[in-house]
Structure formats: structure tokens, C-alpha cells
Design a protein around this motif. Structure first.
Motif, short mmCIF file in Angstrom:
data_model
loop_
_atom_site.label_atom_id
_atom_site.label_comp_id
_atom_site.label_asym_id
_atom_site.label_seq_id
_atom_site.Cartn_x
_atom_site.Cartn_y
_atom_site.Cartn_z
N CYS A 17 -15.95 9.41 -0.41
CA CYS A 17 -17.32 8.90 -0.30
C CYS A 17 -17.94 8.72 -1.68
O CYS A 17 -18.58 7.69 -1.96
N LEU A 22 -19.37 4.93 -0.02
CA LEU A 22 -19.49 4.78 1.44
C LEU A 22 -19.82 6.12 2.07
O LEU A 22 -19.50 7.17 1.53
N LYS A 23 -20.45 6.07 3.22
CA LYS A 23 -20.75 7.29 3.97
C LYS A 23 -19.53 7.68 4.81
O LYS A 23 -18.72 6.83 5.19
N HIS A 25 -19.25 8.54 7.90
CA HIS A 25 -19.11 7.93 9.23
C HIS A 25 -18.55 6.51 9.14
O HIS A 25 -17.86 6.06 10.05
N ILE A 26 -18.79 5.83 8.03
CA ILE A 26 -18.21 4.49 7.83
C ILE A 26 -16.69 4.62 7.66
O ILE A 26 -15.93 3.86 8.27
N LEU A 27 -16.26 5.57 6.85
CA LEU A 27 -14.83 5.78 6.65
C LEU A 27 -14.14 6.12 7.97
O LEU A 27 -13.07 5.59 8.27
N TYR A 29 -15.12 5.33 10.95
CA TYR A 29 -15.10 4.13 11.78
C TYR A 29 -14.00 3.18 11.32
O TYR A 29 -13.25 2.64 12.15
N TRP A 30 -13.89 2.98 10.02
CA TRP A 30 -12.86 2.08 9.50
C TRP A 30 -11.46 2.57 9.84
O TRP A 30 -10.55 1.76 10.03
N GLU A 33 -10.65 1.06 13.01
CA GLU A 33 -10.60 -0.41 13.01
C GLU A 33 -9.46 -1.00 12.18
O GLU A 33 -9.02 -2.11 12.46
N LYS A 61 -13.71 -2.80 1.69
CA LYS A 61 -15.11 -2.82 1.24
C LYS A 61 -15.42 -4.16 0.57
O LYS A 61 -16.46 -4.77 0.82
N TYR A 65 -18.25 -6.31 2.25
CA TYR A 65 -19.53 -6.27 1.55
C TYR A 65 -19.70 -7.42 0.56
O TYR A 65 -20.79 -7.96 0.44
N ILE A 71 -15.56 -7.64 10.65
CA ILE A 71 -14.48 -6.67 10.84
C ILE A 71 -13.22 -7.41 11.31
O ILE A 71 -12.13 -7.21 10.77
#
Length: 103
Positions: A17, A22-23, A25-27, A29-30, A33, A61, A65, A71
Motif C-alpha cells: 500500500c 493504493l488502499k 481493499h483495492i489490492l 479486490y484486484w 479480478e 494501476k 488510473y 477493469i
């Protein structure tokens, strides 16, 4: 592109992070995905990311971004890149076999 990061075998999620901005929860989630991100779990259940995971995270990222991919679009792009790499590896193996036969 991966910036300068400490050269270690594993990185904890908090370190990832800090390195990526990145936070957590994003990691997490990724991870669901993108098959390119596969941290191992420690005996205590902590996520341990390897350098190849970091490289994938920075690539994703950048796609999401900077280049504004969705996604799904990023997944398709990475899949296309992987197929290209597999094709190149196959061709290189064929070249090596030909060279070995000629020697």
C-alpha cells in the motif's frame, strides 16, 4: 513500470500500500479480478506479495488510473500481452531446438 522498491522476497500488504499508494481493499479486490496478482499466505494468514505481484499491481494501476481502462479492458489487455509472450517463448524454443540440432 515499477519504481525503486526494496529488493526482498516478500512484501506485506501494508508495505505494498505504501509503495503503490493504493488502499488495502483495492489490492484485495484486484486479487479477485486479475489472475496476475497471486500473493501467498503466511502461516498466520497474512498476504505476502512477491516482486512479480508488485510489477502486476503497478501495471494494472497504470492501465486503470493513467490510461483509463475499465477493469474488463485491463483484463483483456493483460491477457493479450500474456498470449503474445507465450507465442514469443514458443518461437524462441523452436529456435533453440533448431540450433541444438545443427550443432
Amino acid at each position: 513500470m515499477i519504481p525503486d522498491v526494496p529488493d526482498r522476497v516478500y512484501y506485506r500488504i501494508k508495505e505494498v500500500c505504501a509503495l503503490t499508494g493504493l488502499k488495502a481493499h483495492i489490492l484485495r479486490y484486484w486479487e479477485q479480478e486479475f489472475r496476475e496478482i497471486k500473493p501467498v499466505k503466511s502461516p498466520k494468514g497474512q498476504r505476502l506479495y512477491r516482486r512479480k505481484d508488485l510489477e502486476a499491481i503497478f501495471t494494472i494501476k497504470g492501465l486503470l488510473y493513467d490510461r483509463k481502462f475499465t477493469i474488463e479492458g485491463a483484463r483483456m489487455y493483460l491477457g493479450r500481452q500474456q498470449r503474445l509472450m507465450d507465442e514469443i517463448k514458443g518461437e524462441l524454443k523452436e529456435i533453440v531446438e533448431l540450433l541444438e540440432e545443427g550443432i
